[in-house]
Design a protein around this motif. Structure first.
Motif, PDB file in Angstrom:
ATOM      1  N   ASN A  10       0.856  -1.177   0.000  1.00 28.13           N
ATOM      2  CA  ASN A  10       0.000   0.000   0.000  1.00 28.13           C
ATOM      3  C   ASN A  10       0.893   1.229   0.000  1.00 28.13           C
ATOM      4  N   ASP A  11       0.820   1.989  -1.072  1.00 32.27           N
ATOM      5  CA  ASP A  11       1.750   3.109  -1.196  1.00 32.27           C
ATOM      6  C   ASP A  11       1.396   4.281  -0.300  1.00 32.27           C
ATOM      7  N   LEU A  12       0.315   4.163   0.468  1.00 31.86           N
ATOM      8  CA  LEU A  12       0.000   5.232   1.423  1.00 31.86           C
ATOM      9  C   LEU A  12       0.526   4.911   2.813  1.00 31.86           C
ATOM     10  N   ILE A  13       1.031   3.710   2.997  1.00 25.62           N
ATOM     11  CA  ILE A  13       1.392   3.311   4.357  1.00 25.62           C
ATOM     12  C   ILE A  13       2.882   2.958   4.457  1.00 25.62           C
ATOM     13  N   ASP A  16       5.136  -0.240   3.875  1.00 19.20           N
ATOM     14  CA  ASP A  16       4.261  -1.160   3.148  1.00 19.20           C
ATOM     15  C   ASP A  16       4.231  -0.811   1.656  1.00 19.20           C
ATOM     16  N   ASP A 120       8.282   0.014   9.462  1.00 18.20           N
ATOM     17  CA  ASP A 120       7.061   0.742   9.820  1.00 18.20           C
ATOM     18  C   ASP A 120       5.923   0.309   8.909  1.00 18.20           C
ATOM     19  N   SER A 121       4.950  -0.396   9.493  1.00 18.90           N
ATOM     20  CA  SER A 121       3.834  -0.877   8.673  1.00 18.90           C
ATOM     21  C   SER A 121       2.520  -0.223   9.065  1.00 18.90           C
ATOM     22  N   LEU A 122       2.571   0.822   9.876  1.00 11.76           N
ATOM     23  CA  LEU A 122       1.322   1.360  10.419  1.00 11.76           C
ATOM     24  C   LEU A 122       1.116   2.854  10.235  1.00 11.76           C
ATOM     25  N   THR A 123       2.100   3.575   9.685  1.00 13.22           N
ATOM     26  CA  THR A 123       1.924   5.025   9.590  1.00 13.22           C
ATOM     27  C   THR A 123       1.381   5.425   8.227  1.00 13.22           C
ATOM     28  N   ILE A 124       0.190   5.976   8.222  1.00 14.20           N
ATOM     29  CA  ILE A 124      -0.412   6.419   6.957  1.00 14.20           C
ATOM     30  C   ILE A 124       0.327   7.662   6.474  1.00 14.20           C
ATOM     31  N   GLY A 125       0.710   7.636   5.222  1.00 15.24           N
ATOM     32  CA  GLY A 125       1.390   8.794   4.658  1.00 15.24           C
ATOM     33  C   GLY A 125       2.856   8.869   5.027  1.00 15.24           C
TER      34      GLY A 125
END
Lengths: 157, 488
Positions: A10-13, A16, A120-125
């Motif tokens: 997911n390129d927003l996270i 990830d 880091d797999s949890l920070t959006i943006g």
């Protein structure tokens, strides 16, 4: 031989995004060797993507805390545990393979997974962290090498 | 702090998935058991300063499980931000696509999710209680039907929503693409197949589950029963609707407690924070938080298929209405408090979604090319709500006068259900752990409750195609980990 490169992430996270970043570089590199797909979906919903391919490479992030971030692991489906997933979102690759066999679907006979340990797999943006950015070219090279290897093996037969 | 330690399976990519913490008292019995999910960080910060029109794309990409639900809740919130009403054809196109998504998602869940407990059977060996076991039981042909139907639904979503997985057609005031007369035929044809598939699935449920008293006993067992409030969207006749309407809440006796519009949600839904969890537990604000308790004096409520059937007076489609009536007759009248009945409720809903799909597809207004009303108002604040497959989903945005986001808040189904999920986990643990001895059946019991709610874990992303193990950690009264149990 029809070959799929499936890049998950997911390129927003944050980290990830590594699978998606790899997909975007791989498209320029693999030429006719494979189709490159990217996806952020999970589990059993991935089944359809694999259909009608004979070989597949899966590129994904992995978060185990057991390797330094940026470590690239090369896995086979047999390395993944047998499945008793509590939800189809988390259905495993081994499970998809058995399902495909039972339903006589055309599923890749050969699958290789390149998984990069992330931080880091949890920070959006969030930006990808430095170790992941640095290891990305190597990940892309390993996928290309795998595809070339398959092509050479196939041509040699 | 030992209780923050997490054991990660080598093939689990997101930490904390399916983690259950069980705290024992001095006697070794369960004091409390908690189900935990990870929470994605930084959404609000990420959204701030972005054009609000980007929200349908951003929110749908964050969630790898039900992107269409986020896309649609965001599109509806955008209508409200710009105070613009979509033309009738636009609303119908949106609702049509939304019902197609519900069919696809519910089919996936019943066959691949509910299956392990019901189609295969609650007493079956655990090696068979998985997706593979379901295919073995229902047969290859049924499995192929599921795959075939899902493919058709996805093709239609790609046709009109732009992409099958991450739709890109929602705009403030409508949609970017309508449906042509030629395409309408394809929709009608697939809708007819979907209705047949919905009937086939309920028939299968009747044969495999309802005619087996062991299964019915499992559904109605006390271990999976909680008398709580229920919430769901209803139309003007109090019939269930996934795309629009008002939120209706019924009390544990099934009587209407309140009905409210999406923009009133802050008056009715509040979030409770516990120190041990990242998740915020939603409760009914006017009743208040009294802990993880059942009954009319506790603000705990549930969402998702079972809650939706309980909250509605019926289904706005004839075959689904028949199925709805059979559901409540069989399970002893309204409301049904048995969590495991959620799987059956899901099938009633799948048939409704198929019938609604057919009704909308056959409506000639749906081919009207006027599918977008241009927003002219200055943007300010907007609310959007839909029923996601897993339950009520709220989006709430505030913007400056240029339409740049200053505040964004999402309340997802799993948060709405979180307190009830925690209660189910707690009940299973209390029944199975005595004097510090852990019964082997714990994971199975917990997994069955887990599967019924299908928590989507903080809208986390996909998982590497390996398995997601449940991890149970048991703590002594001093909060030291004394035991870990993990699937496999």
């Amino acid at each position: 031989m029809k070959t799929l490169v499936l890049c998950l992430g997911n390129d927003l996270i944050a980290d990830d995004a590594v699978g998606i970043a790899a997909a975007r570089q791989l498209r320029d590199r693999v030429g006719d060797l494979a189709d490159v797909e990217e996806s952020a979906v999970s589990g059993a919903a991935l089944l359809e993507i694999f259909l009608d391919y004979e070989r597949a490479v899966i590129v994904d992030a992995i978060h185990t805390h057991r390797h330094p971030p940026g470590t690239i692991l090369k896995l086979r489906p047999g390395d993944l545990g047998q499945v008793a997933a509590p939800s189809p979102h988390y259905a495993g690759l081994p499970e998809l393979i058995v399902m495909a066999e039972q339903m006589e679907l055309s599923f890749p006979k050969e699958i290789v997974i390149f998984a990069m340990e992330i931080e880091d797999s949890l920070t959006i943006g969030g930006e990808m962290t430095a170790p992941i950015r640095q290891a990305l070219p190597q990940l892309v090279e390993q996928v290309v090498d795998q595809l070339k290897q398959w092509e050479a093996d196939f041509s040699g037969v | 702090m030992s209780r923050r330690e997490i054991v990660i399976d080598p093939i689990t990519r997101l930490e904390g998935h399916g983690k259950i913490d069980i705290f024992l008292n001095d006697q070794g019995d369960v004091d409390k058991a908690y189900f935990q999910v990870p929470e994605l960080r930084g959404f609000e910060k990420f959204a701030q300063g972005r054009p609000v029109e980007d929200m349908p794309q951003i929110t749908s990409r964050i969630c790898g499980v039900c992107p269409m639900a986020h896309h649609m809740a965001a599109s509806k919130a955008l209508d409200d931000v710009y105070k613009v009403t979509p033309p009738p054809a636009a609303s119908k196109v949106r609702e049509l696509l939304y019902n197609i998504f519900m069919i696809e998602d519910h089919a996936l869940h019943f066959y691949f999710l509910g299956g392990p407990d019901f189609v295969v059977g609650p007493q079956a060996p655990k090696e068979q209680r998985n997706i593979v076991g379901v295919i073995g039981k229902v047969g290859v042909e049924a499995g192929k039907k599921v795959i075939g139907l899902r493919k058709k639904m996805r093709d239609l979503m790609r046709l009109t929503a732009g992409k099958a997985i991450h739709p890109v057609f929602g705009l403030p005031g409508g949609v970017s693409k309508g449906i042509t007369k030629e395409e309408q035929k394809q929709y009608i044809e697939s809708a007819n197949e979907a209705v047949e598939f919905g009937k086939f699935s309920l028939d299968l449920f009747n044969k495999v589950v309802l005619q087996n008293s062991e299964y019915v006993d499992a559904i109605t067992s006390d271990a999976y029963t909680h008398k709580t409030y229920y919430m769901g969207l209803v139309d003007e006749n109090n019939k269930s609707n996934f795309y629009d309407g008002k939120l209706r809440v019924v009390d544990p006796d099934g009587k209407e407690y309140v009905k409210f519009a999406a923009n009133e949600y802050l008056d009715h839904v509040a979030e409770h924070v516990e120190p041990w969890s990242y998740i915020k537990f939603c409760y009914l604000k006017q009743i208040g938080w009294t802990g993880f308790e059942e009954g009319p004096d506790s603000g705990v409520f549930a969402v998702a298929p079972l809650a939706r059937l309980n909250a509605a007076d019926g289904m706005a489609a004839p075959l689904a209405q028949e199925a709805y009536e059979q559901f409540f007759q069989t399970l002893g009248g309204k409301p049904v408090h048995h969590t495991l009945a959620t799987h059956w409720a899901r099938l009633v809903e799948m048939l409704y979604a198929a019938e609604r799909m057919k009704e909308l597809a056959e409506d000639d207004e749906i081919t009207d090319p006027k599918v977008h009303a241009i927003p002219t108002e200055i943007p300010s604040e907007g609310f959007g709500v839909v029923e996601a497959p897993r339950g009520t989903l709220f989006h709430h945005y505030q913007t400056d006068e240029r339409g740049l986001v200053t505040m964004a808040n999402l309340i997802v189904a799993t948060q709405n259900n979180a307190a009830r999920i925690a209660m189910s986990v707690d009940k299973a643990a209390k029944g199975l752990i005595k004097k510090g001895e852990v019964n082997d059946g714990l994971l199975n019991m917990v997994e069955m409750a887990f599967r019924a709610y299908d928590p989507c874990n903080g809208c986390a992303t996909h998982a590497l195609p390996g398995q997601m193990p449940l991890l149970v950690q048991i703590y002594d009264p001093d909060k030291n980990v004394v035991s870990r149990i993990k699937r496999n």
